[in-house]
Design an enzyme around this catalytic site. Structure first.
Site, PDB file in Angstrom:
ATOM      1  N   ARG A 168       0.850  -1.196   0.000  1.00 42.07           N
ATOM      2  CA  ARG A 168       0.000   0.000   0.000  1.00 42.07           C
ATOM      3  C   ARG A 168       0.888   1.249   0.000  1.00 42.07           C
ATOM      4  O   ARG A 168       1.547   1.552   0.997  1.00 42.07           O
ATOM      5  CB  ARG A 168      -0.935   0.030   1.212  1.00 42.07           C
ATOM      6  CG  ARG A 168      -1.782   1.298   1.249  1.00 42.07           C
ATOM      7  CD  ARG A 168      -3.018   1.199   2.128  1.00 42.07           C
ATOM      8  NE  ARG A 168      -2.725   1.164   3.551  1.00 42.07           N
ATOM      9  CZ  ARG A 168      -3.649   1.276   4.512  1.00 42.07           C
ATOM     10  NH1 ARG A 168      -4.933   1.432   4.176  1.00 42.07           N
ATOM     11  NH2 ARG A 168      -3.314   1.218   5.790  1.00 42.07           N
ATOM     12  N   ASP A 451      -3.881   3.047  14.127  1.00 42.71           N
ATOM     13  CA  ASP A 451      -3.060   3.647  13.088  1.00 42.71           C
ATOM     14  C   ASP A 451      -3.600   5.030  12.806  1.00 42.71           C
ATOM     15  O   ASP A 451      -4.450   5.533  13.550  1.00 42.71           O
ATOM     16  CB  ASP A 451      -2.970   2.758  11.849  1.00 42.71           C
ATOM     17  CG  ASP A 451      -4.304   2.610  11.108  1.00 42.71           C
ATOM     18  OD1 ASP A 451      -5.283   3.312  11.469  1.00 42.71           O
ATOM     19  OD2 ASP A 451      -4.366   1.797  10.176  1.00 42.71           O
TER      20      ASP A 451
END
Length: 531
Positions: A168, A451
């Site tokens: 990603r 996160d």
């Protein structure tokens, strides 16, 4: 930091980040020329698309609501399919995610998961060392040469059977300030993507697989088209077959939920499906409707996947993907099992199992977990409910008929705003920002893997609650004064000292929640605090 090596750079490219041992193997002149070429070809369009996001935000701030596009009806109502799924992406029952940290990558690849998303984005603090070392780690993982020496001298290596690797890159909104192209910071998305492609695309193809990606933060099919054009150019220049790249798009912004079919269509020759990026999606809902008080959400823990607007988008995602022959991937189980408290584990695992049961029975083809101990939990549920089939793309979910109104039914979320919820948001935001500033982008907080996405929800809700003076369940209004009082108490309880960066974290969080203007991403101002 001392610069210990020298590199050659192509015309117009300057590397201003410190160069450590091994960096010259990634930052080669040819690799830098390749990523600079991508930047020069696509950055102007990127900036135009980011400006369009802000234009749409003004419309939302003035009370407009998103709707399905009228000028793309032909795409939605015509017959087409995405390209056939590669063999090593047919089964994705359980995918694990994590940063491109060397030790964590080995653990994730060995976890028993079907796939591993190695993250340069929300789970990574984008220090220069983290970014370049992440590319080194990805290169070594592709060649099965990645190792890690434990403190006791033992060596971690890859198992014979490992998870399929996906990467990603960072989102379109981010720059990489340590590499300048023609005097401006390079697009972080194209830097991450381009460096990985340059060093690994041919190797992946030679090994019978391909360069696979997750694409974050898209808000429109035009942003997907930009990625597709970058894919075509990159494959041509590197001499790998068109279609070698496969990308799964995270539907993690509310505007993108209205363009899922169009996003798949733009990427149809490179598509591997869509993912229900739940945490960023909640943040996007807060952000895009921040000025509309009737859309104020309750405590974060009360916004679940059965909340009406969340339920609508996930069901539409499954139907959309399967209609077009693409995988539908479920959301993240962020729980971190406790080594000391079996009671916490059992309560949390009960919730994880229920979540994965819902996803598998709804038609999802697989799901995400954040910890290796959850891989078998998720995998076993999908294997059982899919009767061992690698996926369930044949389930068309034609019973699903989601309206535009259902996708924006935030006012039907129910729940309450509480002091405990406000305190939790403050504490999580402070702890996460402190961790991020110290170079750790995936932080275990209260048995959850936090996160950037989850921290974004926390600070976004605080801003919105202050802005609209949301009423707590005890009758008090959320004000800047209440925030500041609770912030000081939570900060004291955290006991930040030594090498902590809680002072900077407070400064950043105050800026994010007390300013009249809502900052698009907390990582934008926080990035200025990183070397």
């Amino acid at each position: 930091m001392t610069q210990v090596i020298e590199i050659s750079t192509p015309d117009g490219v300057e590397v201003v980040g410190a160069l450590q041992e091994g960096f010259d193997e990634i930052l080669t002149e040819d690799a830098l020329a390749f990523v600079a070429g991508l930047h020069r070809a696509f950055n102007e369009r990127r900036q135009e698309l980011l400006a369009r996001r802000m234009e749409r935000q003004v419309e939302f701030d003035n009370g407009a609501l998103p709707d399905f596009l009228s000028d793309t009806e032909e795409i939605r109502f015509s017959s087409w399919q995405v390209a056939p799924t590669p063999e090593d992406l047919q089964q994705r029952w359980a995918e694990i995610t994590g940063p491109v940290d060397r030790k964590m990558m080995i653990g994730a690849l060995n976890s028993g998961a079907d796939a591993f998303m190695a993250d340069f984005e929300d789970a990574l603090s984008p220090t220069w060392d983290n970014i370049v070392n992440g590319q080194i780690n990805a290169r070594d993982a592709v060649r099965r040469e990645i190792t890690f020496e434990n403190p006791d001298g033992s060596l971690r290596t890859l198992n014979e059977q490992i998870a399929t690797l996906l990467i990603r890159p960072r989102g379109w909104h981010l720059d990489e300030k340590h590499v300048l192209v023609d005097g401006e910071p390079i697009c972080a998305s194209l830097f991450d993507f381009g460096m990985y492609m340059f060093h690994n695309a041919a190797e992946r193809v030679a090994r019978g697989t391909g360069p696979y990606f997750y694409l974050p933060k898209l808000e429109s099919h035009l942003e997907a088209r930009l990625w597709n054009d970058a894919f075509v150019k990159a494959q041509d220049e590197l001499g790998v077959p068109q279609g070698s790249i496969r990308a799964t798009v995270l539907i993690e912004t509310l505007p993108a939920a209205f363009e899922m079919e169009e996003i798949l269509y733009e990427l149809r020759n490179h598509s591997a499906g869509l993912n229900a990026g739940r945490w960023d999606y909640i943040f996007s809902a807060v952000k895009r409707f921040k000025s509309q008080p009737t859309f104020t959400l309750p405590d974060r823990v009360q916004v679940t996947m059965t909340t009406p607007f969340m339920r609508a988008y996930t069901e539409l995602l499954v139907r959309t993907c399967h209609k077009r022959g693409a995988h539908a991937m479920g959301g993240m189980a962020a729980f971190i099992p406790s080594r000391r408290d079996p009671e916490i584990n059992e309560i949390a695992l009960t919730g994880v199992r229920a979540d994965k049961e819902r996803e598998s029975t709804d038609g999802f083809d697989g799901t995400w977990v954040a910890h290796p101990d959850l891989v078998s939990v998720a995998r076993d549920i999908f294997e059982r409910n899919l009767n061992g089939a690698r996926n369930q793309r044949e389930r068309m979910r034609e019973d699903v008929d989601v309206s535009a109104g259902e996708l924006v039914s935030l006012d039907e979320s129910g729940g309450t705003v509480s002091e405990a919820g406000l305190r939790a948001n403050i504490s999580v935001a402070l702890q996460y920002i402190n961790s991020w500033l110290n170079g750790v982008g995936a932080a275990g907080i209260n048995n959850l893997m936090e996160d950037a996405a989850t921290a974004e929800i926390s600070r976004g809700q605080i801003w919105q609650w202050i802005r609209h003076e949301a009423e707590l369940d005890d009758g008090r209004a959320v004000t800047s004064e209440l925030y500041e009082s609770l912030r000081d108490e939570e900060l004291e309880s955290l006991g930040g000292s030594g090498e902590s960066r809680y002072g900077d974290a407070v400064e950043i969080l105050d800026q994010l929640v007390l300013n009249d203007e809502f900052t698009e991403f907390l990582t934008l101002p926080a990035y200025e605090y990183l070397d």
